[in-house]
Design a protein around this motif. Structure first.
Motif, PDB file in Angstrom:
ATOM      1  N   VAL A 113       0.854  -1.178   0.000  1.00  0.00           N
ATOM      2  CA  VAL A 113       0.000   0.000   0.000  1.00  0.00           C
ATOM      3  C   VAL A 113       0.893   1.232   0.000  1.00  0.00           C
ATOM      4  O   VAL A 113       1.764   1.377   0.870  1.00  0.00           O
ATOM      5  CB  VAL A 113      -0.947   0.031   1.212  1.00  0.00           C
ATOM      6  CG1 VAL A 113      -1.743   1.335   1.232  1.00  0.00           C
ATOM      7  CG2 VAL A 113      -1.891  -1.166   1.174  1.00  0.00           C
ATOM      8  N   ILE A 114       0.699   2.092  -0.977  1.00  0.00           N
ATOM      9  CA  ILE A 114       1.467   3.328  -1.113  1.00  0.00           C
ATOM     10  C   ILE A 114       0.544   4.480  -0.749  1.00  0.00           C
ATOM     11  O   ILE A 114      -0.500   4.671  -1.381  1.00  0.00           O
ATOM     12  CB  ILE A 114       1.988   3.493  -2.550  1.00  0.00           C
ATOM     13  CG1 ILE A 114       2.878   2.306  -2.932  1.00  0.00           C
ATOM     14  CG2 ILE A 114       2.749   4.809  -2.699  1.00  0.00           C
ATOM     15  CD1 ILE A 114       3.200   2.236  -4.413  1.00  0.00           C
ATOM     16  N   VAL A 115       0.900   5.227   0.264  1.00  0.00           N
ATOM     17  CA  VAL A 115       0.072   6.342   0.722  1.00  0.00           C
ATOM     18  C   VAL A 115       0.682   7.625   0.172  1.00  0.00           C
ATOM     19  O   VAL A 115       1.755   8.055   0.584  1.00  0.00           O
ATOM     20  CB  VAL A 115      -0.013   6.385   2.253  1.00  0.00           C
ATOM     21  CG1 VAL A 115      -0.876   7.567   2.702  1.00  0.00           C
ATOM     22  CG2 VAL A 115      -0.573   5.070   2.788  1.00  0.00           C
ATOM     23  N   GLY A 116      -0.024   8.210  -0.796  1.00  0.00           N
ATOM     24  CA  GLY A 116       0.452   9.421  -1.442  1.00  0.00           C
ATOM     25  C   GLY A 116       0.748   9.177  -2.907  1.00  0.00           C
ATOM     26  O   GLY A 116       1.550   8.296  -3.243  1.00  0.00           O
ATOM     27  N   ALA A 117       0.083   9.928  -3.789  1.00  0.00           N
ATOM     28  CA  ALA A 117       0.239   9.748  -5.238  1.00  0.00           C
ATOM     29  C   ALA A 117       0.969  10.927  -5.852  1.00  0.00           C
ATOM     30  O   ALA A 117       0.613  11.406  -6.933  1.00  0.00           O
ATOM     31  CB  ALA A 117      -1.120   9.546  -5.903  1.00  0.00           C
ATOM     32  N   GLY A 118       1.977  11.427  -5.143  1.00  0.00           N
ATOM     33  CA  GLY A 118       2.860  12.407  -5.748  1.00  0.00           C
ATOM     34  C   GLY A 118       3.826  11.721  -6.695  1.00  0.00           C
ATOM     35  O   GLY A 118       3.646  10.561  -7.073  1.00  0.00           O
ATOM     36  N   ALA A 119       4.893  12.413  -7.067  1.00  0.00           N
ATOM     37  CA  ALA A 119       5.834  11.852  -8.037  1.00  0.00           C
ATOM     38  C   ALA A 119       6.496  10.585  -7.506  1.00  0.00           C
ATOM     39  O   ALA A 119       6.653   9.604  -8.237  1.00  0.00           O
ATOM     40  CB  ALA A 119       6.883  12.893  -8.401  1.00  0.00           C
ATOM     41  N   ALA A 120       6.899  10.583  -6.227  1.00  0.00           N
ATOM     42  CA  ALA A 120       7.586   9.420  -5.667  1.00  0.00           C
ATOM     43  C   ALA A 120       6.654   8.221  -5.566  1.00  0.00           C
ATOM     44  O   ALA A 120       6.984   7.114  -6.009  1.00  0.00           O
ATOM     45  CB  ALA A 120       8.175   9.760  -4.302  1.00  0.00           C
ATOM     46  N   GLY A 121       5.469   8.420  -4.973  1.00  0.00           N
ATOM     47  CA  GLY A 121       4.535   7.314  -4.809  1.00  0.00           C
ATOM     48  C   GLY A 121       4.042   6.764  -6.140  1.00  0.00           C
ATOM     49  O   GLY A 121       3.941   5.541  -6.317  1.00  0.00           O
ATOM     50  N   SER A 122       3.738   7.643  -7.079  1.00  0.00           N
ATOM     51  CA  SER A 122       3.270   7.203  -8.395  1.00  0.00           C
ATOM     52  C   SER A 122       4.358   6.420  -9.127  1.00  0.00           C
ATOM     53  O   SER A 122       4.089   5.388  -9.750  1.00  0.00           O
ATOM     54  CB  SER A 122       2.831   8.400  -9.234  1.00  0.00           C
ATOM     55  OG  SER A 122       1.739   9.080  -8.643  1.00  0.00           O
ATOM     56  N   THR A 123       5.590   6.918  -9.059  1.00  0.00           N
ATOM     57  CA  THR A 123       6.694   6.209  -9.716  1.00  0.00           C
ATOM     58  C   THR A 123       6.869   4.816  -9.130  1.00  0.00           C
ATOM     59  O   THR A 123       7.065   3.842  -9.867  1.00  0.00           O
ATOM     60  CB  THR A 123       7.999   7.011  -9.574  1.00  0.00           C
ATOM     61  OG1 THR A 123       7.845   8.289 -10.194  1.00  0.00           O
ATOM     62  CG2 THR A 123       9.164   6.286 -10.218  1.00  0.00           C
ATOM     63  N   LEU A 124       6.797   4.699  -7.806  1.00  0.00           N
ATOM     64  CA  LEU A 124       6.967   3.388  -7.178  1.00  0.00           C
ATOM     65  C   LEU A 124       5.882   2.425  -7.633  1.00  0.00           C
ATOM     66  O   LEU A 124       6.165   1.256  -7.961  1.00  0.00           O
ATOM     67  CB  LEU A 124       6.952   3.529  -5.659  1.00  0.00           C
ATOM     68  CG  LEU A 124       7.121   2.225  -4.877  1.00  0.00           C
ATOM     69  CD1 LEU A 124       8.425   1.527  -5.244  1.00  0.00           C
ATOM     70  CD2 LEU A 124       7.047   2.478  -3.377  1.00  0.00           C
ATOM     71  N   ALA A 125       4.638   2.866  -7.676  1.00  0.00           N
ATOM     72  CA  ALA A 125       3.545   1.995  -8.106  1.00  0.00           C
ATOM     73  C   ALA A 125       3.755   1.517  -9.541  1.00  0.00           C
ATOM     74  O   ALA A 125       3.539   0.333  -9.856  1.00  0.00           O
ATOM     75  CB  ALA A 125       2.211   2.722  -7.979  1.00  0.00           C
ATOM     76  N   LEU A 126       4.182   2.424 -10.427  1.00  0.00           N
ATOM     77  CA  LEU A 126       4.393   2.057 -11.823  1.00  0.00           C
ATOM     78  C   LEU A 126       5.579   1.111 -11.983  1.00  0.00           C
ATOM     79  O   LEU A 126       5.541   0.175 -12.796  1.00  0.00           O
ATOM     80  CB  LEU A 126       4.599   3.317 -12.667  1.00  0.00           C
ATOM     81  CG  LEU A 126       3.374   4.240 -12.774  1.00  0.00           C
ATOM     82  CD1 LEU A 126       3.756   5.570 -13.406  1.00  0.00           C
ATOM     83  CD2 LEU A 126       2.252   3.575 -13.568  1.00  0.00           C
ATOM     84  N   LEU A 127       6.645   1.329 -11.211  1.00  0.00           N
ATOM     85  CA  LEU A 127       7.786   0.423 -11.263  1.00  0.00           C
ATOM     86  C   LEU A 127       7.416  -0.962 -10.741  1.00  0.00           C
ATOM     87  O   LEU A 127       7.809  -1.988 -11.327  1.00  0.00           O
ATOM     88  CB  LEU A 127       8.952   0.996 -10.461  1.00  0.00           C
ATOM     89  CG  LEU A 127       9.730   2.145 -11.097  1.00  0.00           C
ATOM     90  CD1 LEU A 127      10.652   2.793 -10.082  1.00  0.00           C
ATOM     91  CD2 LEU A 127      10.546   1.656 -12.302  1.00  0.00           C
ATOM     92  N   LEU A 128       6.675  -1.008  -9.642  1.00  0.00           N
ATOM     93  CA  LEU A 128       6.251  -2.305  -9.107  1.00  0.00           C
ATOM     94  C   LEU A 128       5.425  -3.069 -10.138  1.00  0.00           C
ATOM     95  O   LEU A 128       5.547  -4.295 -10.265  1.00  0.00           O
ATOM     96  CB  LEU A 128       5.455  -2.113  -7.819  1.00  0.00           C
ATOM     97  CG  LEU A 128       6.249  -1.679  -6.585  1.00  0.00           C
ATOM     98  CD1 LEU A 128       5.310  -1.416  -5.414  1.00  0.00           C
ATOM     99  CD2 LEU A 128       7.283  -2.732  -6.200  1.00  0.00           C
ATOM    100  N   ALA A 129       4.593  -2.358 -10.873  1.00  0.00           N
ATOM    101  CA  ALA A 129       3.792  -3.014 -11.912  1.00  0.00           C
ATOM    102  C   ALA A 129       4.679  -3.635 -12.981  1.00  0.00           C
ATOM    103  O   ALA A 129       4.370  -4.715 -13.513  1.00  0.00           O
ATOM    104  CB  ALA A 129       2.825  -2.017 -12.528  1.00  0.00           C
TER     105      ALA A 129
END
Length: 605
Positions: A7-23
């Motif tokens: 679970v990533i809390v926060g969809a700024g640049a860092a959080g969004s990048t992490l979610a996309l990389l994990l995908a």
């Protein structure tokens, strides 16, 4: 929710990048964002080339969207110091004034540093999240964490309590998750800043170059203006106390002030805001299942543009490690290397940002206006014993101190000898500010040190220059950029050939290394890739760049950082095997020993 969820809390640049990389690694994640729309008020605007490299890996769709809104380089090349945005400049830095230097920077990456307001960037990032099937993007949700329990709330709905495998605090400088975990931030507050985002279509008439940044020193105002796309601008200035109009009645303040600063009433205010400029670091980047990235872990002055970019780098460092733990049986202790590797890097970014902030004093010190005196005044006005003084009194004192400072700029407007001397002194100091705006050595040259990096032969990667990047394959460094032929014979950036799991060994002698490769390394996995130049004339340049000679090899991990290198040839495969089995085999499920430390270099053969 599955026990291995992220679970990533926060969809700024860092959080969004992490979610996309994990995908990209096949890891689903839930992204929780309390806002329902991207923020209008721009914050960061510097997007460096390394960030664009990472976004290419994370989401080609995102990269295409970012490239579509990237302004041409010749529109964002001028940095100006002035008394008024329409006055003749006191001095300038033109980032395109040295063609040879620009050509050198272009050789380091397929990308160049870009300037994109966060108000334009974040809609593109959120669209990429929406389009990613492995990302559950929840707008308008809040997250609270007590011990290991995470509570998610959507207004009007019953809350749900979850225990995800890992929780990523990407919730910004005022991170609620960090505070709930009692992780303190350490470091000074440098200034309190107020800003206005406005539209002014006729601010620069046709034929007048529009600078990217304008440092303004006028009797009524001192601050900096940032030019954005579509005739939008952000204007910033410091304040000393929260009771001042700039902080308490910001729109009224800017409506009174803006026309005097920009010299026209033809403007429209889009939004206003305040923020605190700090140089602070979390005492820990991890507490159990909670990991901090981006502004939740570290905060810098805006001078240098390291904030957003360092958060993207955090995500890059952490993503492949989370994937190794969740899918390959790697020990949880692998995640401890995230802080081990990132803390020294972001500490250096913080130091450079702070240096840039105070180096601006070299230009304004003859005026008696400095960021050091601003820092001292900010610290004084925050003294606890002053809290008993009425706000109206504190506001009056703060306003008086501000006027006393800005009034010193009157001399710049005079044509007497002192005015000429001041203008000449400032102009002579401006070229010394180049490190503030050109930091290729930090952009590409940051390096890691941990048990995952072989430093036995060459030692830790030396600290490089700030402005100049010196490509190297020293273990810990980012793999240098060059073009090579892929397996189909097409020219590709070398970074595109890095395997997403395990290790990649690049060599001009693939047959020799493959023939000597022990089965234990193949299972790690370690794959061999040929360094085939796009044309024969490029061969020696590639070998020199990668520092491997005709027979050597360089071994790279999924985030593009070198872990091992050799210049002599496959006869040294035993040394590679010893290192990999000690540091990397435990990260693969078939070799993992859950009780074994990553730093334990004993190898059972």
């Amino acid at each position: 929710m599955e026990s291995d969820a992220v679970v990533i809390v926060g969809a700024g640049a860092a959080g969004s990048t992490l979610a996309l990389l994990l995908a990209r690694y096949g890891i689903p994640s839930t992204v929780v964002e309390q806002r329902t729309d991207t923020r209008l008020h721009p914050a960061a605007h510097v997007i460096n080339a390394r960030t664009l490299e990472i976004w290419k890996q994370a989401s080609p769709r995102l990269l295409r969207a970012v490239e579509a809104i990237t302004p041409p380089i010749d529109e964002v090349n001028v940095i100006r110091w002035c008394t008024d945005v329409r006055a003749l400049p006191l001095g300038e830095i033109d980032l395109l004034s040295e063609p040879d230097r620009l050509a050198e920077v272009r050789a380091h990456s397929p990308f160049l540093i870009s300037h994109i307001g966060q108000h334009l960037l974040m809609p593109a990032m959120w669209e990429a999240l929406d389009d990613e099937e492995l990302v559950d993007f929840r707008r308008g949700w809040r997250a609270d964490m007590v011990d290991d329990m995470l509570t998610l709330r959507l207004p009007g709905q019953p809350p749900s309590t979850e225990t995800p495998r890992y929780v990523i605090a990407a919730d910004g400088a005022n991170s609620a998750l960090r505070d709930a975990a009692d992780i303190e931030m350490h470091g000074p507050v440098l200034a309190n800043m107020g800003s206005v985002f406005f539209h002014a279509p006729n601010l620069y008439p046709d034929g007048h170059a529009r600078p990217l940044l304008s440092w303004i020193y006028h009797p009524r105002f001192s601050g900096v203006m940032i030019a954005h796309a579509d005739d939008d601008y952000v204007l910033m200035t410091p304040y000393l106390h929260e009771a001042q109009a700039l902080a308490r009645r910001s729109r009224d303040y800017w409506n009174r002030q803006l026309s005097h600063v920009i010299g026209t009433t033809d403007y429209e205010i889009r939004s206003t805001g305040t923020w605190t400029m700090t140089s602070q670091m979390a005492e820990s980047f991890r507490r159990g299942r909670l990991l901090l990235i981006g502004d939740a872990a570290h905060r810098f002055p805006h001078t240098g543009g390291f904030g957003l970019n360092s958060g993207v780098q955090d995500a890059h460092n952490l993503a492949w490690k989370l994937a190794a733990v969740l899918t390959s049986g790697a020990p949880d202790s692998l995640l401890d290397t995230y802080e081990t590797e990132r803390r020294p890097v972001v500490s250096r970014f913080a130091e450079q940002s702070t240096t840039n902030h105070f180096r601006l004093d070299e230009v304004t010190k003859p005026l008696g206006i400095t960021n050091r005196s601003l820092h001292q005044a900010t610290e004084f006005m925050a003294k606890p014993w002053l809290s008993c003084v009425p706000d109206r009194v504190m506001a009056a004192v703060a306003d008086g101190l501000t006027r006393a400072q800005t009034s010193r700029t009157k001399a710049l407007l005079q044509d007497h000898s002192r005015g000429k001397r001041l203008r000449r002194s400032m102009a002579e100091s401006i070229p010394g500010q180049l490190e503030h705006f050109v930091a290729s050595g930090l952009e590409f040259g940051y390096a890691y040190e941990s048990p995952l990096i072989d430093t036995a032969t060459d030692g830790p990667c030396p600290v490089g220059d700030v402005s100049f990047y010196h490509p190297t394959t020293h273990p810990g460094a980012r793999l240098p950029h060059t073009l090579v032929l892929d397996q189909t014979g097409a020219p590709r950036p070398l970074h595109d050939l890095i395997a997403t799991t395990g290790l990649t060994l690049f060599t001009p002698n693939p047959r020799g290394w493959t023939a000597r490769m022990p089965r234990s390394l193949v299972d790690v996995p370690l794959s061999v890739a040929a360094l085939t130049p796009p044309n024969p004339d490029a061969r020696q340049a590639i070998l020199d760049l990668l520092e491997v000679g005709e027979r050597g090899a360089v071994v790279v991990r999924p985030d593009g950082h070198v872990v091992w290198r050799n210049r002599t040839g496959p006869d040294e495969v035993d040394a590679l095997e010893r290192f990999v089995l000690a540091a990397w085999a435990p990260l693969n499920g078939s070799h993992a020993n859950p009780t074994r430390s990553l730093a334990d270099d004993r190898v059972e053969r």
